[in-house]
Write a protein that holds these residues in place. Sequence first.
Motif, PDB file in Angstrom:
ATOM      1  N   LEU A  81      38.838  39.755  32.368  1.00  0.00           N
ATOM      2  CA  LEU A  81      37.912  38.650  32.167  1.00  0.00           C
ATOM      3  C   LEU A  81      38.524  37.660  31.183  1.00  0.00           C
ATOM      4  N   GLU A  82      38.736  36.449  31.653  1.00  0.00           N
ATOM      5  CA  GLU A  82      39.292  35.411  30.803  1.00  0.00           C
ATOM      6  C   GLU A  82      38.200  34.671  30.027  1.00  0.00           C
ATOM      7  N   HIS A  83      37.106  34.405  30.709  1.00  0.00           N
ATOM      8  CA  HIS A  83      36.060  33.608  30.052  1.00  0.00           C
ATOM      9  C   HIS A  83      34.759  33.772  30.826  1.00  0.00           C
ATOM     10  N   ILE A  84      33.656  33.812  30.090  1.00  0.00           N
ATOM     11  CA  ILE A  84      32.332  33.790  30.688  1.00  0.00           C
ATOM     12  C   ILE A  84      31.385  33.070  29.726  1.00  0.00           C
ATOM     13  N   SER A  85      30.570  32.202  30.270  1.00  0.00           N
ATOM     14  CA  SER A  85      29.599  31.458  29.456  1.00  0.00           C
ATOM     15  C   SER A  85      28.416  31.079  30.320  1.00  0.00           C
ATOM     16  N   PHE A  86      27.301  30.823  29.660  1.00  0.00           N
ATOM     17  CA  PHE A  86      26.068  30.456  30.352  1.00  0.00           C
ATOM     18  C   PHE A  86      25.514  29.179  29.714  1.00  0.00           C
ATOM     19  N   SER A  87      24.821  28.431  30.529  1.00  0.00           N
ATOM     20  CA  SER A  87      24.148  27.221  30.043  1.00  0.00           C
ATOM     21  C   SER A  87      22.813  27.111  30.753  1.00  0.00           C
ATOM     22  N   THR A  88      21.832  26.592  30.059  1.00  0.00           N
ATOM     23  CA  THR A  88      20.491  26.440  30.622  1.00  0.00           C
ATOM     24  C   THR A  88      20.131  24.965  30.716  1.00  0.00           C
ATOM     25  N   HIS A  89      19.313  24.651  31.686  1.00  0.00           N
ATOM     26  CA  HIS A  89      18.775  23.290  31.830  1.00  0.00           C
ATOM     27  C   HIS A  89      17.477  23.388  32.614  1.00  0.00           C
ATOM     28  N   LYS A  90      16.667  22.395  32.465  1.00  0.00           N
ATOM     29  CA  LYS A  90      15.359  22.393  33.103  1.00  0.00           C
ATOM     30  C   LYS A  90      15.507  22.185  34.607  1.00  0.00           C
ATOM     31  N   SER A  91      14.631  22.861  35.317  1.00  0.00           N
ATOM     32  CA  SER A  91      14.632  22.752  36.773  1.00  0.00           C
ATOM     33  C   SER A  91      13.348  22.077  37.215  1.00  0.00           C
ATOM     34  N   ALA A 147      57.701  47.971  56.106  1.00  0.00           N
ATOM     35  CA  ALA A 147      57.176  49.273  56.495  1.00  0.00           C
ATOM     36  C   ALA A 147      57.188  50.237  55.311  1.00  0.00           C
ATOM     37  N   ARG A 148      56.098  50.954  55.136  1.00  0.00           N
ATOM     38  CA  ARG A 148      55.940  51.933  54.065  1.00  0.00           C
ATOM     39  C   ARG A 148      56.146  51.313  52.690  1.00  0.00           C
ATOM     40  N   GLY A 149      55.832  50.029  52.573  1.00  0.00           N
ATOM     41  CA  GLY A 149      56.035  49.325  51.306  1.00  0.00           C
ATOM     42  C   GLY A 149      54.722  48.862  50.709  1.00  0.00           C
ATOM     43  N   SER A 150      54.822  48.272  49.525  1.00  0.00           N
ATOM     44  CA  SER A 150      53.656  47.774  48.798  1.00  0.00           C
ATOM     45  C   SER A 150      53.943  46.364  48.305  1.00  0.00           C
ATOM     46  N   SER A 151      52.860  45.627  48.073  1.00  0.00           N
ATOM     47  CA  SER A 151      52.962  44.266  47.568  1.00  0.00           C
ATOM     48  C   SER A 151      51.837  44.033  46.579  1.00  0.00           C
ATOM     49  N   TYR A 152      52.142  43.266  45.527  1.00  0.00           N
ATOM     50  CA  TYR A 152      51.152  42.914  44.507  1.00  0.00           C
ATOM     51  C   TYR A 152      50.853  41.427  44.609  1.00  0.00           C
ATOM     52  N   VAL A 153      49.567  41.101  44.671  1.00  0.00           N
ATOM     53  CA  VAL A 153      49.131  39.716  44.811  1.00  0.00           C
ATOM     54  C   VAL A 153      48.274  39.367  43.600  1.00  0.00           C
ATOM     55  N   ASN A 154      48.633  38.293  42.918  1.00  0.00           N
ATOM     56  CA  ASN A 154      47.869  37.819  41.762  1.00  0.00           C
ATOM     57  C   ASN A 154      46.955  36.669  42.187  1.00  0.00           C
ATOM     58  N   ALA A 155      45.759  36.660  41.620  1.00  0.00           N
ATOM     59  CA  ALA A 155      44.796  35.610  41.924  1.00  0.00           C
ATOM     60  C   ALA A 155      43.909  35.379  40.713  1.00  0.00           C
ATOM     61  N   THR A 156      43.391  34.182  40.612  1.00  0.00           N
ATOM     62  CA  THR A 156      42.462  33.819  39.541  1.00  0.00           C
ATOM     63  C   THR A 156      41.196  33.273  40.168  1.00  0.00           C
ATOM     64  N   LEU A 157      40.084  33.912  39.846  1.00  0.00           N
ATOM     65  CA  LEU A 157      38.794  33.481  40.370  1.00  0.00           C
ATOM     66  C   LEU A 157      38.100  32.648  39.302  1.00  0.00           C
ATOM     67  N   GLN A 158      37.879  31.395  39.618  1.00  0.00           N
ATOM     68  CA  GLN A 158      37.323  30.446  38.655  1.00  0.00           C
ATOM     69  C   GLN A 158      36.018  29.878  39.190  1.00  0.00           C
ATOM     70  N   LEU A 159      34.935  30.073  38.427  1.00  0.00           N
ATOM     71  CA  LEU A 159      33.633  29.505  38.763  1.00  0.00           C
ATOM     72  C   LEU A 159      33.189  28.599  37.620  1.00  0.00           C
ATOM     73  N   ASP A 160      32.850  27.387  37.937  1.00  0.00           N
ATOM     74  CA  ASP A 160      32.428  26.410  36.923  1.00  0.00           C
ATOM     75  C   ASP A 160      31.047  25.879  37.278  1.00  0.00           C
ATOM     76  N   GLY A 161      30.095  26.150  36.410  1.00  0.00           N
ATOM     77  CA  GLY A 161      28.755  25.584  36.561  1.00  0.00           C
ATOM     78  C   GLY A 161      28.021  26.058  37.791  1.00  0.00           C
ATOM     79  N   VAL A 162      28.194  27.323  38.155  1.00  0.00           N
ATOM     80  CA  VAL A 162      27.477  27.855  39.315  1.00  0.00           C
ATOM     81  C   VAL A 162      26.046  28.161  38.893  1.00  0.00           C
ATOM     82  N   GLU A 163      25.117  27.594  39.583  1.00  0.00           N
ATOM     83  CA  GLU A 163      23.709  27.728  39.199  1.00  0.00           C
ATOM     84  C   GLU A 163      23.111  28.994  39.789  1.00  0.00           C
TER      85      GLU A 163
END
Length: 226
Positions: A81-91, A147-163
């Motif tokens: 986990l790189e970062h997590i934050s919350f924000s509130t606003h009126k609906s 064949a009979r091998g392995s691979s490593y895949v790097n990824a970054t999941l970024q969510l900004d302002g998901v309500e």
Amino acid sequence: MGRMTETAPPPQSHHPIPITSNNYIILPSYYPPPYFSRSRAICRRVRSFSLSILLPISLLALALFFFWPSQPDLHLSRLRLEHISFSTHKSSSSILPSLSIDVSLDLTVKVRNKDFLSLDYGSILVSIGYRGRQLGYVTSAGGHIRARGSSYVNATLQLDGVEILHDVLYLIEDMARGSIPFDTVTEIQGQLGLLFFDFPIQTKVSCEVYVNTDNQTIVRQDCYPE
């Protein structure tokens, strides 16, 4: 003086003296009847025919056992986990305030090809959700695994302002406890070529990740394949 007397030689027998020797029994040559020879010839033909049929079938079954495609192993080897934050606003549509979330996850996916043929995968998709509802996803590029091998895949999941429109009360309760459970799903799609055919490959693994909102760390992670 004494007289010498001649003694007559012992009479000779007219019967020959027996000579001890091994006894041999000579049997006449045996020739099997014609029907017996034909039966043996038929048996030989049947055995030859059976071998000519069973041997290719056995070789084909052995080749299918080794080369028949199977689903690759998918494992989430690292999740940070790189970062997590919350924000509130009126609906305007609800009396409760709306919550928005910012999440940044850095992950490494290990893909292991168990087959004796190479694997080409089109993409790796990683999604994150809360209580069964998807919040967002990220897709990585495809690749090739030997064949009979392995691979490593790097990824970054970024969510900004998901309500968060649903389960707001549950989210508030989890934030008060200091631990929020997220759902992550990692899926790989591709194809494996065997002779003139392409077999689709699809593997999915789901994880339940508990995030500590105080120190911004992952406290627990439970993964299982689907």
